[in-house]
Design a protein around this motif. Structure first.
Motif, short mmCIF file in Angstrom:
data_model
loop_
_atom_site.label_atom_id
_atom_site.label_comp_id
_atom_site.label_asym_id
_atom_site.label_seq_id
_atom_site.Cartn_x
_atom_site.Cartn_y
_atom_site.Cartn_z
N GLN B 44 0.87 -1.18 0.00
CA GLN B 44 0.00 0.00 0.00
C GLN B 44 0.91 1.23 0.00
O GLN B 44 1.30 1.72 1.06
N GLY B 45 1.23 1.70 -1.19
CA GLY B 45 2.24 2.76 -1.34
C GLY B 45 1.87 4.09 -0.74
O GLY B 45 2.74 4.90 -0.44
N ASN B 164 2.58 2.01 -6.73
CA ASN B 164 3.50 1.19 -5.91
C ASN B 164 4.84 0.99 -6.62
O ASN B 164 5.90 0.99 -5.95
N PHE B 165 4.81 0.81 -7.91
CA PHE B 165 6.07 0.64 -8.64
C PHE B 165 6.82 1.96 -8.75
O PHE B 165 8.06 2.00 -8.70
N PHE B 166 6.08 3.03 -8.88
CA PHE B 166 6.71 4.35 -9.02
C PHE B 166 7.58 4.71 -7.82
O PHE B 166 8.67 5.27 -7.97
N ILE B 167 7.10 4.40 -6.62
CA ILE B 167 7.86 4.82 -5.43
C ILE B 167 9.01 3.88 -5.13
O ILE B 167 9.80 4.15 -4.23
N ASN B 168 9.13 2.81 -5.87
CA ASN B 168 10.21 1.87 -5.61
C ASN B 168 11.47 2.31 -6.37
O ASN B 168 11.44 2.46 -7.59
N PRO B 169 12.57 2.55 -5.64
CA PRO B 169 13.79 3.02 -6.31
C PRO B 169 14.31 2.06 -7.38
O PRO B 169 15.09 2.47 -8.24
N LEU B 170 13.87 0.81 -7.34
CA LEU B 170 14.32 -0.13 -8.37
C LEU B 170 13.55 0.05 -9.68
O LEU B 170 13.89 -0.56 -10.69
N ARG C 99 13.55 4.90 6.64
CA ARG C 99 13.19 3.77 7.48
C ARG C 99 11.69 3.54 7.54
O ARG C 99 11.21 2.41 7.52
N SER C 100 10.94 4.64 7.59
CA SER C 100 9.49 4.53 7.77
C SER C 100 8.81 3.92 6.56
O SER C 100 7.64 3.58 6.62
N GLN C 101 9.53 3.80 5.43
CA GLN C 101 8.90 3.31 4.21
C GLN C 101 9.40 1.93 3.78
O GLN C 101 9.17 1.51 2.65
N ARG C 102 10.09 1.25 4.69
CA ARG C 102 10.62 -0.05 4.31
C ARG C 102 9.53 -1.04 3.92
O ARG C 102 9.78 -1.97 3.17
N GLY C 103 8.34 -0.83 4.45
CA GLY C 103 7.24 -1.74 4.13
C GLY C 103 6.54 -1.40 2.82
O GLY C 103 5.56 -2.04 2.47
N LEU C 104 7.02 -0.41 2.10
CA LEU C 104 6.37 -0.02 0.85
C LEU C 104 7.06 -0.61 -0.37
O LEU C 104 6.70 -0.31 -1.50
N LEU C 105 8.05 -1.45 -0.14
CA LEU C 105 8.84 -1.96 -1.26
C LEU C 105 8.56 -3.43 -1.51
O LEU C 105 8.92 -4.30 -0.72
#
Lengths: 427, 427, 427, 427
Positions: B44-45, B164-170, C99-105
């Motif tokens: 849940q981004g 969700n994919f957008f916020i992922n640095p990968l 740190r607070s966003q580790r669960g968003l990946l």
């Protein structure tokens, strides 16, 4: 910067008449502050509230900024920092002190603010007495706008003082004029209106209006009925007694969230003490008067009450269509009581004065709307989102300030407004 | 609970046809999830987003709650806690798990959610195959509603996966179908329409609609012009280049606050890299295509762009009045590309598909609106406050789901919607 | 970068022995994750928690960053973005993902993280097998630090999995090893110790320690008594039954505020169901065992219990002075139960294992403290403010990881630690 | 309620002497408020600040609650609501008005608060003049505590006025006594001290102390050096010029977070104007004096400066051990300047007065600490967590209020304290 669109019947307005109105309105602002202690002038009881001192200064800043600086001859700014301190939200005029921190400023003192008022009053007098130039029309329109602006802040002053006193455990009173006990109002009845294409909005030939009331335009109404009077405390108590504050199905989603986050169980200023409901008002606390109209509701509560009643709130078009035929009479600021009165006749009543009436209409631009040019365009237009329209003025509104086309607006969760509720329904 | 008001041409809808549509829609939801890893199903981004797994389960819960529990013969609830976990916001059905915490639940696993889907699918099959009872009309209408509901969640699924994919640095990609480069669109032209009393809203005899599209009713339009196509990235870049994100006078007050609080400098998914703008999409990041329509704007940005252009957004009445005469053709979910396409013809185009179009209309009940009875009344009606209407569907909307009268709605600050912008003006 | 201060008995540690320990610790991390579903690996149930997947990757990143990058021959970084994603808090190494966003990946997937582990394990094997160079001492010390670091994360993994499962309404269990019912513990008795100048802290000649345990130094103790065992659930229930969660006078000011803001009525993982207290643990929910030590307390609760008892918590000096004379025996991670056991003998017991014991000592540098040079200096030293020291390890701590001088530390409001409480008093 | 533990040399304190001190301290509070306008009395510029009016009332409430109500003969409470309004944090006395809202109360007015002071002063006079009873010892001790309490609030009054004026864009000045320009201070030198077992804390036979200074107890010191004087603005500017506010490795983790969240670039009250640093003080803004000691630092900044210097802060034991041998001389409240002065002699100097000195010691109970019985036990003890000790008094501390054993304490992020910094190091 030319505010042509403000132009209406100002040519008929001579400098003398304008000056008299200016002075009497400016004096009334100060008279409204007379019952306040210096300490009372500094308080911002919540984010929506401004300290009374700030109102005294901001209304003065408005004349300084929009009349004296562009048109005053050799006008000397009273204080270089006041432009920053007392600009409310005019981004195009310059930066401004954060609204949320207005209550953190002990200076300027009340006395200094009064000096500021004197300084600006004197400069306005000079313009009104001496000016004969080509800009007279523009100046007169801006002074007229400043006057109406100051009247709006008179109502805000009373709203804010009421709130500031309410949160004080010492329960101070603004004045000692207890509300008049109301007789039992006539039963709620319904006036029927035939729909069709109607015109609403302000007619440019009819004197002053704000830009948001224009242009006059056609709209289509269905047949409808309008309740004859405001909903009373007695009627609202039935709504409460029916556990309506605990029943999600009566509420808009945002309203239900607000009810729960804020812990609302009744309108603002209602205080449960043992088995009684007290009302906190400008004259202190007193037992609730069942015959009075219910006041200080949010839109969410007004809407929920209407749903519970099997009715709905009127649209602003319906309201204006009906109100435009009525004389502007009612319980206004002018009486000095600042408290809503009960309905006293069985026909259509209370449209003007007593309490602003929530409509079901979001605050949107009318078709063809143009905001004032320049910074004054920020007066109304930029708020046309996430707010709802209220109509008719209140017991804290000056009688000569209100019109059928007048559009007040607040976010749907606001409760410190002198707001009430009238029902409507489809035929 | 009887949802008569849903009743329209369902009598023509045989169980066989309904079952086929049900199965194909249910299968498409799963197909849309096929490119996702198990891990992707849990994320849940941001608060507006729900984990894909939740969508899979919630759409199933909808059938279980509104079809199987009231009408299934000997239906066995799949899991006693799922009613709590997968109810979205139906207060009258019962309490529900906090929306903000949907991303904190690893269980049920994806596999268990698929078991849940199978269980409910089988029970629906059984109803569709065997049922001949007196409730058939009601059941069919509810299944139909559940189908349209699931199609809505298919669009949400894509919106959420994109975010969700957008916020992922990968920078993961959902699929490898890069957007088609668009040819230069025809110049923006204007179609003129004469005003007067028109009818909008859904006609009960015309097949399925949601309650918020009804009743069909008269409204009054002024003469207006509508832009022939959506605004493009190239046009929006001019707006950015004109420093519009730094100019308060172009914005609504709430919009300006949001721009500054969120640090907005461009639409969502725009990424500045040195001197280039990249777009982050379901196929990963690529250089922005100037000929594509600008997407993922808030209402505030659409409104500011219109003001900057000296135009305005259309009302929903204007939009529907025009769109109702057009065939439903465009770039929809069905293509599997999930990306807006450029305008390819010089006349009025792109009304359906590509991007939802922000209108200047707050989401309000139509005159005479009645929400569905019972819990299903919470589907649409309770959100009629603080939201704006969008029209026309997007590249993530199924073609057979959209109509001229279809009203989508989101808060004015929402940007993860496949939203775009078309201009209008008064004649 | 040379971490001389880590140097102790490593010369005795041959590459073979180090490699064996490395491989067995790395394997245990993975074994601890074996009961988890892929979905479980992604969840961050609250801000203090990290997703299990993150622990798997971060412990690997630690070896990559501090061993392979500076000392690996031709070491190829596994993924250029992992340095950003899996750096926890080493500012001098570079920026890191919030740190607070580790669960968003959702990505990297669990499978990709395991590939990362393999890649790094292989490179470590190569170093251990082939390296004979001048840097061997430094490399060995860093590998040893990485091993101890990974063991710390094994405990965090269990803490976090316990929390993530706890907040899930489905109440999943990590494993099926129900806690052993404990016999009634011996009555709480008191051991007396004479004060004077004592030495605490780690002796450089005694093998590995963290920098925060050094240097060994003199301190002055008054005569004191130490409780023989941990406080039990039964004893803590008396504290609750005495309305202690409602009595401000028992609490530190910050603790009282926390109790009220968080609505604490009992330790974390206690669930009141009708008249019973259930405990939520890694084996699911079960009736509370009165004979077990009370677990998952904040410092505030431990301190309030001590005040209520008319006692106090021990200082870390007192604790270490006593513990240093005892063999390291107890209920550790190694048992695979991950649950505290009851006291089973009447003398001084439970100092090691079962539960970390809150001391009344703020986490401060020892006199003469020097943090490790370079980025590894951020390991411990920068947290020496606003935290309290806990001692002795827990049922989730590996036996060969703990020492008398070992200083664990957490903010006083933390409760997801396997923490418990032992009393002390002045003679 | 008997506060035996306060008992020390009060038997020597006759009612006459006590009364004189009481009256002079009470008068000084009012003298400190004399430069303030009524409006200034109402402002709470941030959460840590209380309005001056509140200090005037709260110090009065302290005497009313702890002296007059238990011991006054026929004492009439001044106002039934003041107990609620002016209780600061004594939970065992009763509920209290939320600290965060002290600035929202316009009433009681300043004049009413002065009436309250008169009323209580008169009742105290009566007790002092007439009382000969058995409770005299207890009464005298409580009056003495009330006196010291009021002196503490005198310093808070100045801290708060300084802050309230600082945030006002009009930059008001409290008084016109510009700081004296300081001569260049002698170079920083180091005094050496031999360690060993020493005694610190207040000796019961040595007159008044707060409970947190007791009991006198042994502690062990290592050999150490102490800087001869406070760190100056010039020295702190070198720290800033070395980009220390941008270098994470110099900071505690919580400090680094605070620096970034708050955007700190310099101590509080430093204002960068073009290339100059201005200091905002009680006499308005003036160019920074490089020779003055640096003031209004948080613990985090003091600690970072020490780390940057390769030194450390002293412990409170070290500080007291050194200070106990020195006469109490320095720049105190008594001078009426309320601004730190530069070091003017080359030996050990500035330990008392000028600025409170941050120590590296968390605020913890001394071994054997007992708080006062009853509600007065909340005075100090409940704050012994998450705060750091400061020593030595400041230019806003009364000379006869400070002692070598005096422990002041604030959270490590506090900056509105008159705080400074002295370095120490191990031998």
């Amino acid at each position: 910067m030319n505010i042509n669109s403000l132009r209406n019947n100002f040519d008929k307005l001579d400098p003398h008449g304008l000056g008299e109105r200016l002075r009497s309105v400016r004096a009334r602002t100060e008279a409204l502050c007379a019952p306040l202690e210096k300490e009372d002038h500094c308080i911002q009881g919540m984010l929506d509230v401004s300290p009374p001192k700030w109102h005294l200064a901001h209304t003065t800043w408005f004349f300084e900024t929009f009349v004296l600086l562009p048109f005053g001859q050799n006008y000397q700014v009273f204080h270089h920092a006041y432009g920053y301190l007392f600009n409310s939200y005019y981004e195009t005029v310059g930066t401004f002190f954060p609204r949320s921190q207005r209550g953190l400023l002990s200076r300027p003192t009340v006395a200094e603010v009064y000096n500021y008022r004197c300084h600006v009053n004197a400069a306005l007098d000079q313009i009104l007495e001496n000016y004969t130039g080509q800009n007279w029309q523009e100046i007169a329109e801006r002074i007229r706008l400043g006057i109406e602006h100051e009247i709006q802040h008179q109502e805000l002053l009373l709203m804010d003082a009421k709130y500031n006193f309410f949160i004080n455990p010492l329960k101070p009173a603004y004045h000692s004029q207890s509300p008049i006990r109301c007789p039992e109002p006539p039963p709620l009845a319904w006036m029927e209106y035939e729909g069709g294409i109607v015109e609403i909005g302000h007619d440019d030939d009819q004197g002053f209006s704000f830009d948001n009331e224009r242009p006059r335009h056609k709209t289509f109404l269905r047949d409808f009925r309008l309740g004859t009077r405001l909903i009373t405390n007695a009627e609202y108590l039935s709504f409460i007694a029916d556990k309506s504050y605990q029943r999600a199905e009566l509420w808009l989603s945002d309203g239900w969230r607000t009810v729960n986050e804020q812990g609302w169980q009744a309108p603002l200023y209602w205080i449960k003490e043992e088995n009684n409901w007290l009302l906190s008002g400008l004259a202190g606390q007193h037992l609730i008067d069942l015959n009075e109209p219910v006041a200080h509701l949010s839109y969410y509560e007004a809407d929920a009450f209407a749903r519970w009643s099997g009715k709905r709130l009127p649209t602003e078009s319906e309201w204006e269509y009906v109100a435009a035929k009525l004389p502007i009479e009612g319980n206004f600021l002018d009486s000095g009581r600042f408290h809503p009165d009960g309905a006293r006749c069985s026909g259509l009543t209370q449209l003007y004065g007593d309490l602003w009436e929530w409509t079901q209409s979001p605050y949107q631009p009318y078709p063809g709307f143009r905001s004032l040019p320049g910074a004054l365009g920020e007066y109304n237009g930029k708020f046309m989102c996430n707010q709802m329209v209220l109509r008719g003025g209140s017991c804290a509104t000056a009688k000569d300030h209100i019109r059928a086309s007048y559009r007040n607006f607040f976010p749907p969760g606001s409760r410190w407004v002198f707001s009430g509720l009238r029902l409507a329904e489809d035929l």
